[in-house]
Design a protein around this motif. Structure first.
Motif, PDB file in Angstrom:
ATOM      1  N   MET A 169     -51.165  25.318  30.139  1.00 11.32           N
ATOM      2  CA  MET A 169     -50.319  24.198  29.761  1.00 11.32           C
ATOM      3  C   MET A 169     -49.005  24.639  29.127  1.00 11.32           C
ATOM      4  O   MET A 169     -47.991  23.969  29.252  1.00 11.32           O
ATOM      5  CB  MET A 169     -51.065  23.274  28.793  1.00 11.32           C
ATOM      6  N   LEU A 185     -55.987  22.665  35.765  1.00  9.97           N
ATOM      7  CA  LEU A 185     -55.042  22.497  36.866  1.00  9.97           C
ATOM      8  C   LEU A 185     -55.565  23.175  38.119  1.00  9.97           C
ATOM      9  O   LEU A 185     -56.332  24.135  38.043  1.00  9.97           O
ATOM     10  CB  LEU A 185     -53.694  23.105  36.479  1.00  9.97           C
ATOM     11  N   PRO A 186     -55.142  22.689  39.288  1.00  9.94           N
ATOM     12  CA  PRO A 186     -55.492  23.390  40.522  1.00  9.94           C
ATOM     13  C   PRO A 186     -54.911  24.800  40.502  1.00  9.94           C
ATOM     14  O   PRO A 186     -53.888  25.052  39.863  1.00  9.94           O
ATOM     15  CB  PRO A 186     -54.838  22.545  41.623  1.00  9.94           C
ATOM     16  N   PRO A 193     -47.215  22.161  32.288  1.00  8.37           N
ATOM     17  CA  PRO A 193     -46.922  20.735  32.119  1.00  8.37           C
ATOM     18  C   PRO A 193     -46.683  20.280  30.688  1.00  8.37           C
ATOM     19  O   PRO A 193     -46.020  19.277  30.493  1.00  8.37           O
ATOM     20  CB  PRO A 193     -48.184  20.061  32.669  1.00  8.37           C
ATOM     21  N   LEU A 194     -47.207  20.958  29.689  1.00  4.91           N
ATOM     22  CA  LEU A 194     -47.023  20.455  28.331  1.00  4.91           C
ATOM     23  C   LEU A 194     -45.771  21.013  27.664  1.00  4.91           C
ATOM     24  O   LEU A 194     -45.513  20.727  26.513  1.00  4.91           O
ATOM     25  CB  LEU A 194     -48.265  20.755  27.480  1.00  4.91           C
ATOM     26  N   PHE A 198     -40.684  20.471  31.147  1.00  2.00           N
ATOM     27  CA  PHE A 198     -41.357  20.307  32.437  1.00  2.00           C
ATOM     28  C   PHE A 198     -40.929  18.967  33.034  1.00  2.00           C
ATOM     29  O   PHE A 198     -41.096  17.934  32.408  1.00  2.00           O
ATOM     30  CB  PHE A 198     -42.876  20.338  32.244  1.00  2.00           C
ATOM     31  N   LEU A 200     -41.010  15.621  35.135  1.00  2.68           N
ATOM     32  CA  LEU A 200     -41.948  14.730  35.812  1.00  2.68           C
ATOM     33  C   LEU A 200     -41.256  14.255  37.090  1.00  2.68           C
ATOM     34  O   LEU A 200     -40.402  13.372  37.056  1.00  2.68           O
ATOM     35  CB  LEU A 200     -42.315  13.554  34.913  1.00  2.68           C
ATOM     36  N   ALA A 202     -42.070  12.522  39.598  1.00  3.00           N
ATOM     37  CA  ALA A 202     -42.157  11.114  39.997  1.00  3.00           C
ATOM     38  C   ALA A 202     -41.072  10.293  39.318  1.00  3.00           C
ATOM     39  O   ALA A 202     -40.497   9.386  39.903  1.00  3.00           O
ATOM     40  CB  ALA A 202     -43.541  10.567  39.647  1.00  3.00           C
ATOM     41  N   ARG A 203     -40.759  10.660  38.064  1.00  5.94           N
ATOM     42  CA  ARG A 203     -39.743   9.889  37.348  1.00  5.94           C
ATOM     43  C   ARG A 203     -38.341  10.216  37.835  1.00  5.94           C
ATOM     44  O   ARG A 203     -37.436   9.397  37.731  1.00  5.94           O
ATOM     45  CB  ARG A 203     -39.823  10.193  35.859  1.00  5.94           C
ATOM     46  N   LYS A 206     -38.144   8.119  41.089  1.00  2.00           N
ATOM     47  CA  LYS A 206     -38.049   6.694  40.793  1.00  2.00           C
ATOM     48  C   LYS A 206     -37.932   6.520  39.294  1.00  2.00           C
ATOM     49  O   LYS A 206     -38.906   6.721  38.579  1.00  2.00           O
ATOM     50  CB  LYS A 206     -39.281   5.959  41.314  1.00  2.00           C
ATOM     51  N   PRO A 207     -36.745   6.182  38.797  1.00  7.34           N
ATOM     52  CA  PRO A 207     -36.546   6.131  37.346  1.00  7.34           C
ATOM     53  C   PRO A 207     -37.491   5.135  36.684  1.00  7.34           C
ATOM     54  O   PRO A 207     -37.749   4.055  37.191  1.00  7.34           O
ATOM     55  CB  PRO A 207     -35.093   5.681  37.208  1.00  7.34           C
ATOM     56  N   TRP A 208     -37.982   5.547  35.554  1.00  5.40           N
ATOM     57  CA  TRP A 208     -38.877   4.726  34.753  1.00  5.40           C
ATOM     58  C   TRP A 208     -38.106   3.491  34.279  1.00  5.40           C
ATOM     59  O   TRP A 208     -37.009   3.600  33.768  1.00  5.40           O
ATOM     60  CB  TRP A 208     -39.345   5.578  33.581  1.00  5.40           C
TER      61      TRP A 208
END
Lengths: 236, 166
Positions: A169, A185-186, A193-194, A198, A200, A202-203, A206-208
């Motif tokens: 992490m 994690l895979p 990620p922590l 890092f 994200l 997805a954000r 597509k903005p939060w």
């Protein structure tokens, strides 16, 4: 007995926590200059911050000399404020991609801190028949360009999975760990990620939408006064 | 079988076959998070009594299952297991995706570890929205799946996708 003590502590609010002062003195006695910071929350918690080199010795002192036999948990902190700011929010998308500042200074906890990454573990003395059990929170700063620290597995077998999680992490390597491999994690996962930087993904795609569904507290400062509403209606 | 291969399965026979299939659904439970509690309520409790719909929720293995209900948060680490589960099931096989997490990632849409929809991995027949869906919603999803099975042309299904040679 324990209840009486707690009540007394609460009522008189002693400024000195003798039990923890004694433990801190024992740490200082054993480690000397290796202790670079400490803090006592009276009746609650003891923080001891040591140098990275003394990390294992501090844990050994805690276990073998002071009776902290129970390993509670181990983790790390990334003190850097999120460099993404509001970039990932729809509201902050115009600010552009954030710039990372490697030389920035960070606000750290009560025991202090000099570097971005800090490793910490909580040890408990469960053999003392006192309530609540005594805890000590060990901390150590890690230089950002060399994230390595001695493993506590030879001392506490329970540290194994905690260190594996911390490794994947935060990217902190534990020297002497028997099998440092992914836990959550895979296997082919890239990045840590922590860590605060890092992204994200997805954000970024597509903005939060941000905090859009929080109503102001009744009577709070954020609540528009009645007069404003009337004025807005008049404007419209 | 000769009739099926020639694509001339008589309509009444198809109807009979589909009716038999849709009221004998062996449902494999693949519960991953809180949706599994609702699935358990729907599948294992006499209150909702899923067996009256012809669903048998206790196959011993994926090989004996007709439908798998994937309910809960699918993580990237879980994906290989789901793929393998689906491959182990015998055709004809169906997938019900239960809950927002399984449908699209749900509240974990921005997470580093959550798969944004199990339909990226296996084909999904019925999506059940909700966070989590009530057991009644799962029952409705099963009814929808039964309607779908009832209209299916088994000859088409068994022939599979046409082989196109460039």
């Amino acid at each position: 007995m324990a209840d009486t003590d707690a009540t007394t502590e609460e009522a008189e609010a002693p400024a000195v926590d003798e039990r923890r002062e004694v433990i801190l003195a024992s740490f200082t006695d054993a480690l000397g200059d290796a202790i670079v910071g400490s803090h006592i929350a009276v009746g609650r918690q003891l923080w001891v911050r040591v140098t990275r080199e003394a990390w294992f010795d501090a844990a050994e002192t805690a276990k073998n000399r002071l009776g902290f036999h129970f390993f509670d948990w181990l983790s790390a902190i990334d003190w850097m404020p999120s460099p993404w700011g509001r970039y990932e929010d729809a509201a902050g998308i115009d600010e552009g991609i954030p710039q990372f500042d490697p030389d920035a200074t960070f606000e750290t906890g009560v025991a202090g801190g000099d570097t971005r990454f800090q490793i910490m573990c909580r040890l408990t003395n469960i053999r003392r028949h006192t309530e609540p059990h005594l805890n000590v929170l060990l901390k150590a700063d890690l230089p950002t360009d060399d994230l390595r620290v001695a493993s506590l597995v030879p001392l506490y077998a329970g540290a194994n999975w905690h260190e594996r999680e911390c490794w994947e992490m935060f990217g902190i390597t534990f020297d002497g760990h028997p099998s440092l491999r992914h836990l959550y994690l895979p296997g082919e996962f890239e990045g840590h990620p922590l860590r605060k930087d890092f992204p994200l993904l997805a954000r970024l795609v597509k903005p939060w939408p941000g905090i859009v569904d929080v109503e102001p507290m009744p009577g709070g400062a954020d609540e528009p006064a009645e007069g404003d509403g009337v004025a807005a209606e008049e404007d419209a | 079988m000769g009739l099926v291969e020639s694509g001339k399965l008589p309509k009444p026979l198809t109807s009979l076959l589909n009716t038999a299939r849709k009221y004998s659904l062996w449902a494999y439970q693949w519960g991953l998070a809180c949706c599994a509690i609702e699935m358990g309520a729907a599948f294992a409790s006499p209150r909702y009594d899923v067996m009256r719909l012809g669903v048998i929720p206790l196959p011993a293995s994926p090989r004996q299952a007709d439908v798998v209900v994937i309910s809960g948060t699918v993580t990237d680490k879980m994906v290989p297991a789901i793929k393998r589960l689906y491959e182990q099931m015998a055709d004809p096989k169906y997938v019900i995706s239960m809950g927002s997490c399984t449908n699209c990632g749900g509240p974990y849409w921005d997470s580093y570890s959550v798969t944004k929809g199990v339909d990226q991995v296996v084909p999904v027949d019925v999506y059940i929205p909700g966070c989590p869906p009530r057991p009644e919603a799962l029952l409705e999803g099963i009814v929808l799946l039964q309607q779908r099975i009832g209209r299916e042309d088994m000859a088409d299904r068994w022939r599979g996708d046409p082989l196109v040679v460039q």
